[in-house]
Design a protein around this motif. Structure first.
Motif, PDB file in Angstrom:
ATOM      1  N   GLN A  92      13.107   0.260   6.738  1.00  0.00           N
ATOM      2  CA  GLN A  92      13.304   1.504   6.203  1.00  0.00           C
ATOM      3  C   GLN A  92      13.737   2.198   4.961  1.00  0.00           C
ATOM      4  OE1 GLN A  92      11.747   4.828   7.857  1.00  0.00           O
ATOM      5  NE2 GLN A  92      12.027   5.206   5.743  1.00  0.00           N
ATOM      6  N   GLU A 125       6.695  -1.422  11.937  1.00  0.00           N
ATOM      7  CA  GLU A 125       5.887  -2.359  10.423  1.00  0.00           C
ATOM      8  C   GLU A 125       4.959  -0.945  10.720  1.00  0.00           C
ATOM      9  OE1 GLU A 125       6.327  -6.129  10.771  1.00  0.00           O
ATOM     10  OE2 GLU A 125       8.668  -6.357  10.187  1.00  0.00           O
ATOM     11  N   ARG A 139       5.802   2.147   9.509  1.00  0.00           N
ATOM     12  CA  ARG A 139       6.465   2.103   7.538  1.00  0.00           C
ATOM     13  C   ARG A 139       4.749   2.205   6.831  1.00  0.00           C
ATOM     14  NH1 ARG A 139      11.608  -0.342  10.259  1.00  0.00           N
ATOM     15  NH2 ARG A 139      11.944   1.823  10.804  1.00  0.00           N
ATOM     16  N   GLN A 144       3.275   5.513   6.695  1.00  0.00           N
ATOM     17  CA  GLN A 144       4.430   6.086   6.270  1.00  0.00           C
ATOM     18  C   GLN A 144       4.060   6.448   4.562  1.00  0.00           C
ATOM     19  OE1 GLN A 144       8.618   6.400   6.472  1.00  0.00           O
ATOM     20  NE2 GLN A 144       8.900   5.225   8.020  1.00  0.00           N
TER      21      GLN A 144
END
Length: 335
Positions: free
Chosen positions: A224, A275, A278, A281
């Protein structure tokens, strides 16, 4: 692909590995390439297992690839010495010692490091750019890189103000000449004006080149903190009228086989799932596309392993050896 390619990102994400991999791939595709490190950590020598300095030198075993490492401390000393010599020619002997004192004090001031490093890498772009088809920069961590990239506009405006003040000063001296007396200063041939004009042209070259003939890529890790810093970096590039071409996700956790159920396998599976979230995102929130997903390795990234990383980069080289396309799932190229 533009002549100049920059790889940036948070410290420790793998910028050096990715920039060296891309540079080696360019060379293997027939593109005459120079890879330049401006990061004080200097890991280019480690990647190629060969020592490099501040002049381009051939990389052993890779035809068409040269490398160099810019030492920031050496560049700062050289930068200050050039200023010292230039000013010493234009002031009285009594002022020389004061100039030296002020320059010594400036060594540790905020911005001195960035200014010296900026001069170094722009000089590489001007002096080495014509000798190579591609110059790849392994840059310092994002914050330092963004400060470097904003210098052309900031210092360009500052030089404009100095030029204006200098012309005003000379104009007053010319008008102060009485009768047949020659003015103490003349606009034509004034050394200060000439130096300021050269600096202005230097900054204009830098700004124009980075906007018109440079491509910027950011390397990130699937955590993050790295994702958040990458978002801030994309915004920072945008504020400077520079576009990030693509993102490289590095150090991804490999997933275990489906039949593995031990503690280690469960850990890897959960970490890989986090992961993937992420990376989702990144795809949804950021405009620049993901151009590579590179898994972590147990061995050093050198030789054949470096070639594997290069193959995973969906970044064109402009050479005859390939067009930069990779498998639909870039990470699959690593397994």
């Amino acid at each position: 692909m533009e002549r100049f390619v920059f790889f940036g990102g948070k410290g420790g994400v793998g910028k050096t590995t990715v920039s060296c991999a891309y540079a080696s791939r360019c060379a293997n595709d027939g593109v005459r390439t120079l890879v330049v490190s401006t990061d004080p950590a200097h890991s280019v020598s480690d990647v190629f297992d060969q020592q490099f300095g501040d002049e381009p030198a051939p990389v052993d075993g890779i035809d068409g690839l040269d490398a160099m490492e810019i030492d920031p401390e050496d560049e700062m000393q050289r930068h200050l010495q050039e200023i010292r010599e230039s000013l010493s020619e234009q002031v009285s002997a009594a002022m020389v010692s004061e100039i030296n004192r002020q320059l010594e004090l400036s060594h540790g001031t905020p911005g001195a490091y960035e200014a010296a490093l900026f001069d170094a890498f722009v000089s590489v772009m001007r002096e080495e750019g014509e000798a190579y088809d591609r110059v790849v920069f392994d840059t310092a961590p994002t914050g330092s890189t963004l400060r470097l990239l904003e210098l052309p506009d900031f210092l360009g405006d500052w030089i404009d103000r100095l030029l204006y003040k200098r012309r005003q000063s000379i104009d007053l001296f010319e008008k102060a000449a009485i009768g047949d007396m020659e003015p103490r200063r003349l606009m034509d041939g004034d050394p200060v004006l000439e130096r300021l004009q050269r600096r202005k042209e230097f900054f204009e070259f830098a700004g124009d080149t980075m906007r018109e003939d440079a491509a910027f890529f950011l390397v990130l890790n699937p955590d993050q903190l790295s994702v958040n810093e990458t978002e801030r970096a994309i915004e920072g590039f945008g504020e400077r009228d520079l576009r990030v071409r693509g993102l490289v996700a590095n150090k991804l956790t490999p997933e275990p086989d489906d039949d593995e159920e031990g503690r280690g396998a469960r850990y890897l599976r959960e970490k890989a799932a986090t992961e993937r979230d992420r990376l989702r995102q990144v795809r949804e929130r950021f405009d620049p596309p993901l151009v590579a997903e590179i898994e972590s390795r147990t061995s050093e990234v050198r030789g054949d392993v470096l070639a594997e990383v290069a193959a995973a980069l969906d970044v064109e080289t402009g050479g005859d050896g390939g067009d930069g396309e990779v498998a639909e799932d870039p990470a699959s190229a690593e397994r």
